[in-house]
Scaffold this motif. Structure first.
Motif, PDB file in Angstrom:
ATOM      1  N   PRO A  45      -2.051   3.293  -5.894  1.00 51.09           N
ATOM      2  CA  PRO A  45      -2.951   2.009  -5.353  1.00 51.09           C
ATOM      3  C   PRO A  45      -4.377   2.345  -5.863  1.00 51.09           C
ATOM      4  CG  PRO A  45      -1.602   2.757  -3.995  1.00 51.09           C
ATOM      5  CD  PRO A  45      -1.325   3.952  -4.725  1.00 51.09           C
ATOM      6  N   LYS A  46      -4.976   3.407  -5.920  1.00 50.59           N
ATOM      7  CA  LYS A  46      -6.497   3.572  -6.148  1.00 50.59           C
ATOM      8  C   LYS A  46      -6.551   3.285  -7.648  1.00 50.59           C
ATOM      9  CE  LYS A  46      -8.045   6.489  -2.419  1.00 50.59           C
ATOM     10  NZ  LYS A  46      -8.654   7.509  -1.936  1.00 50.59           N
ATOM     11  N   ARG A  48      -4.748   1.669  -9.636  1.00 49.88           N
ATOM     12  CA  ARG A  48      -4.633   0.115  -9.760  1.00 49.88           C
ATOM     13  C   ARG A  48      -5.727  -0.728  -9.302  1.00 49.88           C
ATOM     14  NH1 ARG A  48       1.149  -1.648  -9.670  1.00 49.88           N
ATOM     15  NH2 ARG A  48       0.519  -3.217  -8.384  1.00 49.88           N
ATOM     16  N   GLN A  49      -6.380  -0.333  -8.371  1.00 49.82           N
ATOM     17  CA  GLN A  49      -7.667  -0.952  -7.971  1.00 49.82           C
ATOM     18  C   GLN A  49      -8.521  -0.735  -9.052  1.00 49.82           C
ATOM     19  OE1 GLN A  49      -8.349  -3.290  -5.528  1.00 49.82           O
ATOM     20  NE2 GLN A  49     -10.249  -3.536  -6.850  1.00 49.82           N
ATOM     21  N   ALA A  52      -8.121  -3.219 -11.716  1.00 51.06           N
ATOM     22  CA  ALA A  52      -8.554  -4.413 -11.307  1.00 51.06           C
ATOM     23  C   ALA A  52     -10.051  -4.492 -11.577  1.00 51.06           C
ATOM     24  CB  ALA A  52      -8.263  -4.785  -9.857  1.00 51.06           C
ATOM     25  N   ASN A  53     -10.590  -3.390 -11.319  1.00 50.93           N
ATOM     26  CA  ASN A  53     -12.174  -3.408 -11.132  1.00 50.93           C
ATOM     27  C   ASN A  53     -12.688  -3.518 -12.634  1.00 50.93           C
ATOM     28  OD1 ASN A  53     -12.433  -2.751  -8.498  1.00 50.93           O
ATOM     29  ND2 ASN A  53     -13.211  -0.760  -8.475  1.00 50.93           N
ATOM     30  N   ARG A  56     -12.388  -7.068 -13.855  1.00 51.05           N
ATOM     31  CA  ARG A  56     -13.515  -7.815 -13.182  1.00 51.05           C
ATOM     32  C   ARG A  56     -14.980  -7.652 -13.874  1.00 51.05           C
ATOM     33  NH1 ARG A  56     -13.194  -5.540  -8.331  1.00 51.05           N
ATOM     34  NH2 ARG A  56     -11.457  -6.620  -7.991  1.00 51.05           N
ATOM     35  N   ALA A 152     -13.205   3.014  -7.623  1.00 53.05           N
ATOM     36  CA  ALA A 152     -12.025   2.485  -6.729  1.00 53.05           C
ATOM     37  C   ALA A 152     -11.510   3.832  -6.376  1.00 53.05           C
ATOM     38  CB  ALA A 152     -11.058   1.912  -7.687  1.00 53.05           C
ATOM     39  N   ARG A 153     -11.525   5.048  -6.988  1.00 58.95           N
ATOM     40  CA  ARG A 153     -10.947   6.449  -6.420  1.00 58.95           C
ATOM     41  C   ARG A 153     -11.652   6.976  -5.337  1.00 58.95           C
ATOM     42  NH1 ARG A 153      -9.003  10.084 -11.347  1.00 58.95           N
ATOM     43  NH2 ARG A 153      -7.166   8.839 -11.945  1.00 58.95           N
TER      44      ARG A 153
END
Length: 154
Positions: A45-46, A48-49, A52-53, A56, A152-153
């Motif tokens: 999940p981190k 994947r975020q 996404a970052n 962005r 994100a981590r």
């Protein structure tokens, strides 16, 4: 779209036009290695975020290029990368994973596509040497994207 007339804008036009998915991904990996990232885990999940970052950041760069009125070719080059790396309808980042795995034998290692990690078997000095060879525009974009991934981590 009218072209920007200053020499700085022309340099951005040329550099942005020359960036593509493979060159951006390689630059991103080099900058991640410099930030002590040794591997990514596409299903974590981190991470994947983090993906996404990165998308962005690329979307923000497209908006910035549009405001600066650089050529549509330059804007399109960055937009294509963002679209390739964007999450799919299922929410996974297959494009990101494929882009990273395409660097197999050079900047990444994942001997089996079913493994859940993609390792970066390059040293910091190799990453730094590579980073020095890429255009300033691409280096700045990859640096910002790598920092956003690492954030994100935390």
């Amino acid at each position: 779209m009218p072209k920007a007339s200053s020499s700085a804008a022309q340099a951005i036009n040329e550099a942005a036009r020359s960036v593509d998915l493979q060159s951006f991904t390689k630059a991103l990996v080099a900058h991640l290695v410099q930030l002590n990232v040794e591997a990514v885990y596409p299903h974590n999940p981190k991470d994947r975020q983090g993906f996404a970052n990165v998308v962005r950041i690329l979307d923000g760069e497209v908006k910035k290029l549009l405001k600066e009125k650089v050529s549509s070719d330059a804007v399109l080059a960055v937009a294509k990368i963002a679209n390739e790396l964007r999450a799919s309808n299922t929410g996974s980042y297959e494009g990101f994973e494929a882009a990273l795995r395409s660097l197999q034998l050079t900047f990444t290692a994942s001997p089996n596509p079913f493994y859940d990690d993609i390792a970066f078997p390059i040293s910091k000095s190799q990453a730094q040497s590579f980073a020095k060879t890429i255009p300033d525009f691409q280096r700045a974009l990859a640096t910002t994207a790598a920092k956003a991934f690492v954030a994100a981590r935390r």
